[in-house]
Design an enzyme around this catalytic site. Structure first.
Site, short mmCIF file in Angstrom:
data_model
loop_
_atom_site.label_atom_id
_atom_site.label_comp_id
_atom_site.label_asym_id
_atom_site.label_seq_id
_atom_site.Cartn_x
_atom_site.Cartn_y
_atom_site.Cartn_z
N ALA A 33 0.89 -1.17 0.00
CA ALA A 33 0.00 0.00 0.00
C ALA A 33 0.92 1.21 0.00
CB ALA A 33 -0.90 0.01 1.23
N SER A 34 0.36 2.37 -0.24
CA SER A 34 1.17 3.58 -0.15
C SER A 34 0.30 4.74 0.28
CB SER A 34 1.84 3.91 -1.49
OG SER A 34 0.88 4.16 -2.48
N VAL A 125 -4.45 6.67 -0.03
CA VAL A 125 -3.82 5.40 0.26
C VAL A 125 -4.25 4.50 -0.88
CG1 VAL A 125 -3.77 3.37 1.75
CG2 VAL A 125 -3.71 5.64 2.76
N GLU A 126 -3.27 3.90 -1.58
CA GLU A 126 -3.63 3.08 -2.73
C GLU A 126 -2.96 1.72 -2.69
OE1 GLU A 126 -2.53 4.79 -6.50
OE2 GLU A 126 -0.72 5.64 -5.68
N ASP A 127 -3.47 0.83 -3.51
CA ASP A 127 -3.03 -0.56 -3.59
C ASP A 127 -2.09 -0.70 -4.78
OD1 ASP A 127 -2.73 -3.27 -3.75
OD2 ASP A 127 -4.86 -3.73 -3.86
#
Length: 191
Positions: A33-34, A125-127
């Site tokens: 994740a980021s 927040v992304e995958d």
């Protein structure tokens, strides 16, 4: 897209957000994740300016890496990271990642032939592993504090009242829960 976004319509030149790095876990190696701040986030002919920290589950434990910077690899759970992106024209800008615990920082300047529109400010927040068939890492909670976006007309916008898009599985099951309060964006991993 599988991401959590808060957006405003306007002409933005700076977006900032500060968060504490989560202690991640995951069922599979390379799940990730980021946490990211940016301008445009894919709404302007796929042109965007982003800065962030990537969280990845590895065989030796969690790994944390700043985007767009050199020598900023000393990131650990609990460290407070300040992310900033900014522009001084439609085709030039910068991305900065600051570790407020150890005073390390990375700064990168950009020049592009493709122009930003400056229409959206994002706290994400992304995958990152989804394209490889890997699950989203359990990031617990990421809370952006002091989140704001400055417009070229001098006005400052806070995330309160922005559009929220949750990360969802293919079947429509939400994987995140987002709440916003003034200059705070709270993103919680659900399962």
């Amino acid at each position: 897209m599988k991401l959590v976004v808060a957006m405003f319509q306007g002409t933005f030149h700076t977006v900032t957000g500060t968060f504490s790095v989560p202690n991640i876990s995951g069922q599979r190696v390379n799940s990730s994740a980021s946490a990211v701040v940016g301008i445009d986030g894919g709404t302007c002919a796929d042109v965007m300016l982003l800065a962030g920290v990537l969280f990845t589950v590895t065989t030796t434990g969690p790994r944390y890496k700043a985007w767009y910077g050199w020598g900023l690899n000393s990131i650990s759970p609990g460290h407070v990271i300040k992310l900033t992106v900014g522009t001084w024209g439609e085709t030039s800008g910068l991305a900065a990642v600051q570790n407020l615990n150890n005073n390390q920082s990375a700064l990168r300047y950009f020049n592009s032939q493709r122009a930003l529109c400056g229409q959206n400010a994002v706290w994400i927040v992304e995958d990152h592993a989804k394209d490889f068939g890997l699950p989203l890492a359990n990031f617990g909670t990421v809370t952006f504090l002091e989140a704001k976006a400055d417009a070229k007309n001098g006005q400052t916008y806070l995330p309160q009242g922005a559009t929220i898009t949750e990360i969802v599985e293919l079947g429509g099951q939400p994987m995140t829960s987002v709440s916003v309060n003034k200059d705070m964006v709270n993103i919680k991993y659900l399962y």
